[in-house]
Structures are given as structure tokens and as C-alpha cells.
Scaffold this motif. Structure first.
Motif, PDB file in Angstrom:
ATOM      1  N   ASN A 407      35.388 -65.980  -9.652  1.00  0.00           N
ATOM      2  CA  ASN A 407      36.153 -65.279 -10.700  1.00  0.00           C
ATOM      3  C   ASN A 407      36.373 -63.821 -10.320  1.00  0.00           C
ATOM      4  O   ASN A 407      37.467 -63.281 -10.473  1.00  0.00           O
ATOM      5  CB  ASN A 407      35.410 -65.332 -12.027  1.00  0.00           C
ATOM      6  N   LYS A 410      38.999 -63.797  -7.805  1.00  0.00           N
ATOM      7  CA  LYS A 410      40.289 -64.234  -8.355  1.00  0.00           C
ATOM      8  C   LYS A 410      40.934 -63.166  -9.245  1.00  0.00           C
ATOM      9  O   LYS A 410      42.149 -62.975  -9.220  1.00  0.00           O
ATOM     10  CB  LYS A 410      40.033 -65.502  -9.163  1.00  0.00           C
ATOM     11  N   TYR A 411      40.107 -62.480 -10.035  1.00  0.00           N
ATOM     12  CA  TYR A 411      40.666 -61.551 -11.026  1.00  0.00           C
ATOM     13  C   TYR A 411      40.644 -60.083 -10.562  1.00  0.00           C
ATOM     14  O   TYR A 411      40.755 -59.179 -11.393  1.00  0.00           O
ATOM     15  CB  TYR A 411      39.925 -61.698 -12.366  1.00  0.00           C
ATOM     16  N   ASP A 435      33.003 -56.347 -10.514  1.00  0.00           N
ATOM     17  CA  ASP A 435      34.278 -56.211  -9.804  1.00  0.00           C
ATOM     18  C   ASP A 435      35.089 -55.078 -10.408  1.00  0.00           C
ATOM     19  O   ASP A 435      34.732 -54.534 -11.456  1.00  0.00           O
ATOM     20  CB  ASP A 435      35.052 -57.540  -9.833  1.00  0.00           C
ATOM     21  N   LEU A 448      34.431 -66.358 -24.128  1.00  0.00           N
ATOM     22  CA  LEU A 448      34.512 -66.632 -22.689  1.00  0.00           C
ATOM     23  C   LEU A 448      33.797 -67.906 -22.266  1.00  0.00           C
ATOM     24  O   LEU A 448      34.220 -68.571 -21.328  1.00  0.00           O
ATOM     25  CB  LEU A 448      33.849 -65.479 -21.908  1.00  0.00           C
ATOM     26  N   ARG A 454      40.751 -69.021 -21.956  1.00  0.00           N
ATOM     27  CA  ARG A 454      41.169 -68.117 -20.887  1.00  0.00           C
ATOM     28  C   ARG A 454      41.602 -66.793 -21.512  1.00  0.00           C
ATOM     29  O   ARG A 454      42.160 -66.771 -22.620  1.00  0.00           O
ATOM     30  CB  ARG A 454      42.334 -68.706 -20.083  1.00  0.00           C
ATOM     31  N   GLY A 455      41.355 -65.707 -20.811  1.00  0.00           N
ATOM     32  CA  GLY A 455      41.739 -64.390 -21.320  1.00  0.00           C
ATOM     33  C   GLY A 455      43.259 -64.273 -21.400  1.00  0.00           C
ATOM     34  O   GLY A 455      43.972 -64.879 -20.607  1.00  0.00           O
ATOM     35  N   VAL A 458      45.429 -63.075 -18.132  1.00  0.00           N
ATOM     36  CA  VAL A 458      45.308 -63.707 -16.806  1.00  0.00           C
ATOM     37  C   VAL A 458      46.649 -63.824 -16.087  1.00  0.00           C
ATOM     38  O   VAL A 458      46.699 -63.964 -14.854  1.00  0.00           O
ATOM     39  CB  VAL A 458      44.628 -65.097 -16.864  1.00  0.00           C
ATOM     40  N   SER A 464      41.238 -73.052 -15.107  1.00  0.00           N
ATOM     41  CA  SER A 464      41.159 -74.096 -16.141  1.00  0.00           C
ATOM     42  C   SER A 464      40.404 -73.630 -17.383  1.00  0.00           C
ATOM     43  O   SER A 464      40.399 -74.308 -18.406  1.00  0.00           O
ATOM     44  CB  SER A 464      40.436 -75.304 -15.553  1.00  0.00           C
ATOM     45  N   GLY A 465      39.718 -72.510 -17.271  1.00  0.00           N
ATOM     46  CA  GLY A 465      38.901 -72.056 -18.411  1.00  0.00           C
ATOM     47  C   GLY A 465      37.594 -72.839 -18.529  1.00  0.00           C
ATOM     48  O   GLY A 465      36.989 -72.886 -19.602  1.00  0.00           O
ATOM     49  N   GLY A 467      35.057 -72.709 -15.825  1.00  0.00           N
ATOM     50  CA  GLY A 467      34.002 -72.159 -14.963  1.00  0.00           C
ATOM     51  C   GLY A 467      32.861 -71.523 -15.725  1.00  0.00           C
ATOM     52  O   GLY A 467      31.685 -71.842 -15.489  1.00  0.00           O
ATOM     53  N   LEU A 468      33.173 -70.644 -16.686  1.00  0.00           N
ATOM     54  CA  LEU A 468      32.093 -69.947 -17.399  1.00  0.00           C
ATOM     55  C   LEU A 468      31.327 -70.886 -18.340  1.00  0.00           C
ATOM     56  O   LEU A 468      30.136 -70.681 -18.576  1.00  0.00           O
ATOM     57  CB  LEU A 468      32.642 -68.745 -18.172  1.00  0.00           C
TER      58      LEU A 468
HETATM   59  P1  ADP Z   1      39.120 -69.760 -15.339  1.00  0.00           P
HETATM   60  O1  ADP Z   1      38.788 -68.632 -14.466  1.00  0.00           O
HETATM   61  O2  ADP Z   1      39.294 -71.044 -14.657  1.00  0.00           O
HETATM   62  O3  ADP Z   1      40.210 -69.448 -16.291  1.00  0.00           O
HETATM   63  P2  ADP Z   1      36.465 -69.340 -16.453  1.00  0.00           P
HETATM   64  O4  ADP Z   1      35.743 -70.144 -17.466  1.00  0.00           O
HETATM   65  O5  ADP Z   1      35.806 -69.134 -15.174  1.00  0.00           O
HETATM   66  O6  ADP Z   1      37.882 -70.020 -16.307  1.00  0.00           O
HETATM   67  O7  ADP Z   1      36.750 -67.941 -17.103  1.00  0.00           O
HETATM   68  C1  ADP Z   1      37.243 -67.882 -18.398  1.00  0.00           C
HETATM   69  C2  ADP Z   1      38.108 -66.674 -18.574  1.00  0.00           C
HETATM   70  O8  ADP Z   1      37.320 -65.501 -18.466  1.00  0.00           O
HETATM   71  C3  ADP Z   1      39.124 -66.503 -17.521  1.00  0.00           C
HETATM   72  O9  ADP Z   1      40.291 -67.250 -17.793  1.00  0.00           O
HETATM   73  C4  ADP Z   1      39.367 -65.011 -17.553  1.00  0.00           C
HETATM   74  O10 ADP Z   1      40.245 -64.689 -18.598  1.00  0.00           O
HETATM   75  C5  ADP Z   1      38.025 -64.453 -17.891  1.00  0.00           C
HETATM   76  N1  ADP Z   1      37.268 -63.981 -16.722  1.00  0.00           N
HETATM   77  C6  ADP Z   1      36.198 -64.556 -16.177  1.00  0.00           C
HETATM   78  N2  ADP Z   1      35.726 -63.813 -15.164  1.00  0.00           N
HETATM   79  C7  ADP Z   1      36.535 -62.728 -15.064  1.00  0.00           C
HETATM   80  C8  ADP Z   1      36.544 -61.561 -14.240  1.00  0.00           C
HETATM   81  N3  ADP Z   1      35.637 -61.377 -13.281  1.00  0.00           N
HETATM   82  N4  ADP Z   1      37.483 -60.665 -14.486  1.00  0.00           N
HETATM   83  C9  ADP Z   1      38.392 -60.831 -15.454  1.00  0.00           C
HETATM   84  N5  ADP Z   1      38.442 -61.897 -16.256  1.00  0.00           N
HETATM   85  C10 ADP Z   1      37.518 -62.837 -16.067  1.00  0.00           C
END
Ligand code: ADP
Length: 502
Positions: A407, A410-411, A435, A448, A454-455, A458, A464-465, A467-468
Motif C-alpha cells: 500500500n 502503491k499510494y 510513506d 479503513l 477504499r479512500g 485513490v 480491492s479494498g 488488504g487492510l
Molecule cells: P486497496 O489498497 O486494495 O484499496 P486496502 O484494504 O489495502 O485496499 O486499503 C484500503 C484503503 O485504505 C485504500 O483503498 C486506500 O484508500 C487506503 N490506504 C491504505 N493504505 C494507504 C496508504 N499507505 N496511503 C494512502 N491510502 C492508503
């Protein structure tokens, strides 16, 4: 004390200064066949000592003595709360004195010159005294049983109510106030039906009629009683016919509060329902994942083969498309894995096998793996404290940190630093993943860890929302915690704490 001959035992306390008179009295009593036990006293202290030493059946007192008198002896008896037959004997007593003695509580009086009256008087007094004693004992037994009954009712956790044939209260136990919040005064004279849930009225009326007509007794049923304006409590009620000695017919109700039990049962039912649903979900996702995985790996393999076998003949666009197919297949496979992990955790079937692990080594490997995925982000590693082995599940730990690191990559824009720090505390290890990326809007931060959330910032970044949500499930098994500190446009800091012992 002297004892006489055979017959009925009689313990006589003589309040008499004249020895001869005393002997006359005793002789008269012996004539009646009594076995005498007696003591002669002349002063109040002597009498008090005699009363305290033993029990007596009868007191015979001379009206006047040099240091004492019959009325004073009577008063002493009363002070000692003793109800003994008390006969006054006097050589000179006038009618006034006799009346005064009787008024003070003497049972009889007679003249020394007429001792022939003594035996019948004693016999009668003994009979009366025994009757009084029997009555006192019966009253005491009744009082005791009433007290026991009252204590039982007043301390009962059940409601005990007596109602007449029309449903009007005429007794409620004090527990009513504790359970329903209404006092006895508020209820007495009112109808029980004012407190019963209207939907339960027909059922209750039938039960009451059946009991009153002696078709069924006792009868058990459940109905709701009003606790306050909005709440109803459910009771299991035993209804019995009740007939008062005055002829009044009514019902006695013994009501046990089942509200909490119902509540707990409802929670159990919901939990059980949820458990079954989770198992069903898990079965479905396991099957779907299995069915999808084979074609997905065929697609991936074919795309990779195509890419490698025709690499010299593919133009840039074709190559880009082939890469896209591979990426999409990988993320679909990852999504299936994540869904399955969450379904397993929800069905409490996610495996957890903690083992002692060298955390530093594990993290360094993981960072190398991640660095291979993205060369665009410098990954920095830091440690604080003295490293130790921790009892953790390596597979789950891999899921947690690969998700958080991917993440962060990616972000965040290319070339921005990602910092991974381990702090060894005495009882737990703290991991920080920081980060300088897009950050997370405040409104999204509390959601989250929910699946598919998902935020809103993004944009086109894929995900997929899930991971967390996976991170959270894996952490829960370790009894760990995760917190996030983030500012939109500035970056995010995820802080994970895992107990040393797992
Ligand atoms: P995904 O990344 O597949 O959307 P996650 O469950 O990993 O799903 O994360 C959920 C949401 O949390 C993400 O869609 C994003 O909006 C936010 N997020 C997670 N990690 C970060 C990060 N390091 N920086 C910014 N936003 C993040």
C-alpha cells in the motif's frame, strides 16, 4: 429445696416469713397428691435469686411480710416477664386488698383460715397456666412461620401477586418494585391487566378462567408485564387458585422474570446464525476460489509464454496488453486469496501457528522482496532496542507487512522514501510503516479496516479494498493492534504492535 411424696410434680415458690404457715400450705398441697419441690423466700433478693436459679410452677405469697409483700412479689415476677400462677394468701387481707391484688395480676387469693380452697385454686390455676402456655407456644409458632413466610416472599426474586377473580391486585411482593419499578401502593386495587401487554390479554384471560373454574391448576404460561412506559419484561407465570379463609376466591401468581434469559438466548441464536452463515460463506468462497484459480493460472501462464516466445515479434502495444492481462490475473488471484482469508477468519477457521521467529531477519527479507516489486521507492530500514525472537505466525506476519508495504508503495509517488522501523519494547514489538504518499481523508480513516472500503482519493490507483481487512484479521489472531496517522497529501504512518509472546 425439699421434695415431697409421689404424685404430680409441682415446684412451688413460697413468699412467706412464717415457717408454720408455710408448712400448713405445703401439707395442704401434698394432700392433693403433688410431689413438691419448694423454696421459701422472705425478701426481694431471695425471690429474684430463686427465680433466676430454676423454673417454678406456682408462686404462693403471703400478703404482708416484714420486708416484702405479695404486690411487690407480683411486680418482681412481671419485671422478670414470668407468667406464673400467683396465689395470694393472707391472715388478715381485707376485700380492698384482695381486689388490688387481683387487679395487679394475682390469679387468686384466699385466707389462711380457709386453706381448704387452696387445692381447687391451685388445680385450676395450673390448668389455666398450662392452657396459657400452650396458646403462647402456638402463637409463637404462628409468628415464626409468618415471619419465615414473609421473609421468603419479601426476599424472593420472583414476583408474588394475589389478585381477585376480576384481576384486581390485593397483594404484591416487594420484589415488584425492584423488577417492575412500581410500588405495592401503586398496584393495590388496580387491575393486573393494566400491566399486561395487550397482545397477551386473550391468553391470560383464558388461563385465569380455566384456573378459577378449576379446570386446570396450577397452570404455567408466559406473558409480558410493563416495566415502564417503553419496556416490557417477559415472565413465566404459575397461576394457582387461591381461597382466602374469608371466602374470597382469587388467584395467586408466581412470576419469574425471563427477560435476561430471553435476551441471552436471542444473542446465542444470532451468534449461531452468524456462525452458520460464515461457514456457508467460507464454503462458497473456497469453492469459487478453487474453480477460478485454475483458469486464472492458465491465463497467466499463457500470457507469460506468449510474451517470452514472441518477445522479438511483438510491438509495444501488444506487449502492453500482454502485461495488462498478467497484472489483472495476478490481482484477481490476490483478491481471491484475500476473500478466502477473511472468510476463514470470520468462520474462525484461519490457521494460526505461532513459532519463535527472528523478526529482524524476517523483515529484511520482506523488504528485499518488496524492493524487487518497485525500484522506484527507496525502502529504508531502521531498528530501535535490543532485537529478540518473537512468538508469531510467519505466514500471517507476511500477509500483514506485505499488504502495508505494498500500500505504501502503491499510494506514494515514485522516488519518495518509505520508512520501515522496528522498535523492540519489553512486552511487544512496534512496527512503523511510513510513506510520503497521497494520505487518507479523515472521513475514511475509521472505515479503513472494513472489507471493500477504499479512500475517496485513490483515483485510478487499482485495489480491492481487502488488504487492510486481511491485515486486521491476521493481527487479531496475534492479539495485536494497528493505528494510523495520516494527512491527505502529506503521507501516512501505520503503527502495528504485536505482543512478544504472540
Ligand atoms: P486497496 O489498497 O486494495 O484499496 P486496502 O484494504 O489495502 O485496499 O486499503 C484500503 C484503503 O485504505 C485504500 O483503498 C486506500 O484508500 C487506503 N490506504 C491504505 N493504505 C494507504 C496508504 N499507505 N496511503 C494512502 N491510502 C492508503
Amino acid at each position: 429445696m425439699n421434695t415431697g411424696q409421689t404424685g404430680i410434680p409441682l415446684r412451688v415458690l413460697l413468699v412467706e416469713d412464717n415457717e408454720d404457715d408455710a408448712l400448713l400450705i405445703l401439707r395442704e398441697l401434698r394432700r392433693g397428691g403433688y410431689i413438691l419441690g419448694y423454696q421459701r423466700v422472705e425478701t426481694p433478693p431471695e425471690m429474684l435469686a430463686a427465680l433466676q436459679q430454676q423454673t417454678w410452677d406456682l408462686v404462693i405469697a403471703d400478703y404482708t411480710l416484714p420486708q416484702f409483700s405479695a404486690p411487690a412479689a407480683l411486680a418482681l415476677l412481671q419485671v422478670e416477664s414470668l407468667d406464673l400462677p400467683f396465689v395470694v394468701i393472707s391472715g388478715t387481707m381485707g376485700e380492698d386488698q384482695a381486689v388490688a391484688a387481683m387487679k395487679a395480676g394475682a390469679h387468686d387469693y384466699l385466707m389462711k383460715s380457709n386453706l381448704a380452697r387452696l387445692l381447687p385454686a391451685v388445680e385450676r390455676e395450673m390448668r389455666d397456666a398450662s392452657e396459657r402456655r400452650r396458646r403462647r407456644q402456638a402463637e409463637y409458632a404462628l409468628q415464626q412461620s409468618e415471619r419465615r413466610f414473609r421473609t421468603l416472599i419479601e426476599n424472593a426474586s420472583d414476583l408474588v401477586m394475589l389478585i381477585d377473580a376480576t384481576g384486581l391486585f390485593y397483594y404484591v411482593s416487594p420484589s415488584t418494585e425492584r423488577i417492575l419499578g412500581v410500588t405495592g401502593e401503586q398496584l393495590l386495587g388496580r387491575s393486573l391487566f393494566d400491566w399486561i401487554h395487550p397482545d397477551d390479554h386473550p391468553l391470560v384471560r383464558v388461563a385465569f378462567t380455566q384456573t378459577l373454574e378449576q379446570l386446570a391448576s396450577p397452570l404455567a404460561l408466559q406473558f409480558r408485564l410493563q416495566e415502564n412506559v417503553v419496556n416490557w419484561r417477559i415472565f413465566e407465570v404459575l397461576v394457582k387458585l387461591f381461597q382466602d379463609p374469608t371466602g374470597l376466591t382469587g388467584l395467586v401468581l408466581n412470576a419469574r422474570d425471563l427477560t435476561e434469559r430471553h435476551h441471552i438466548e436471542a444473542i446465542h441464536r444470532t451468534l449461531e446464525h452468524e456462525r452458520k452463515l460464515n461457514e456457508l460463506k467460507l464454503r462458497f468462497f473456497s469453492m469459487a476460489s478453487h474453480e477460478f484459480r485454475t483458469p486464472l493460472s492458465t491465463i497467466l501462464l499463457s500470457a507469460q509464454l506468449l510474451e517470452s516466445s514472441r518477445s522479438d515479434r511483438l510491438d509495444a502495444k501488444e506487449l502492453r496488453n500482454l502485461k495488462r492481462i498478467q497484472e489483472a490475473t495476478k490481482s484477481l488471484t490476490q483478491m481471491l486469496t484475500d476473500i478466502l482469508t477473511i472468510a476463514r477468519a470470520e468462520a474462525q477457521k484461519l490457521e494460526f501457528h505461532p513459532q519463535l521467529l527472528d523478526i529482524e531477519q524476517f523483515c529484511r527479507h520482506l523488504l528485499e522482496e518488496c524492493q524487487l516489486l518497485s525500484r522506484q521507492h527507496p525502502l529504508e530500514f531502521e531498528q530501535e532496542g535490543i532485537p529478540y525472537l518473537a512468538n508469531v505466525d510467519e505466514k500471517l506476519l507476511h500477509s500483514i507487512f506485505s499488504n502495508l508495504l505494498s500500500n505504501a508503495i502503491k499510494y506514494s509517488p515514485n522516488q519518495t522514501k518509505i520508512r520501515f522501523k522496528i522498535i523492540y519494547h519489553a512486552q511487544e514489538i512496534e512496527f512503523q510503516i511510513e510513506d510520503m504518499g497521497i494520505g487518507i481523508p479523515l472521513e475514511d480513516q475509521q472505515h479503513l479496516f472494513e472489507s471493500f472500503h477504499r479512500g475517496r482519493n485513490v483515483g485510478l490507483i487499482e485495489g480491492s479494498g481487502l488488504g487492510l481487512a486481511v491485515v486486521k484479521k491476521c493481527l487479531d489472531l496475534h492479539q495485536g493492534r494497528i493505528t494510523v496517522l495520516s494527512q491527505e497529501g502529506k503521507g501516512s504512518l501505520f503503527r502495528v504492535c504485536i505482543p512478544r509472546s504472540g
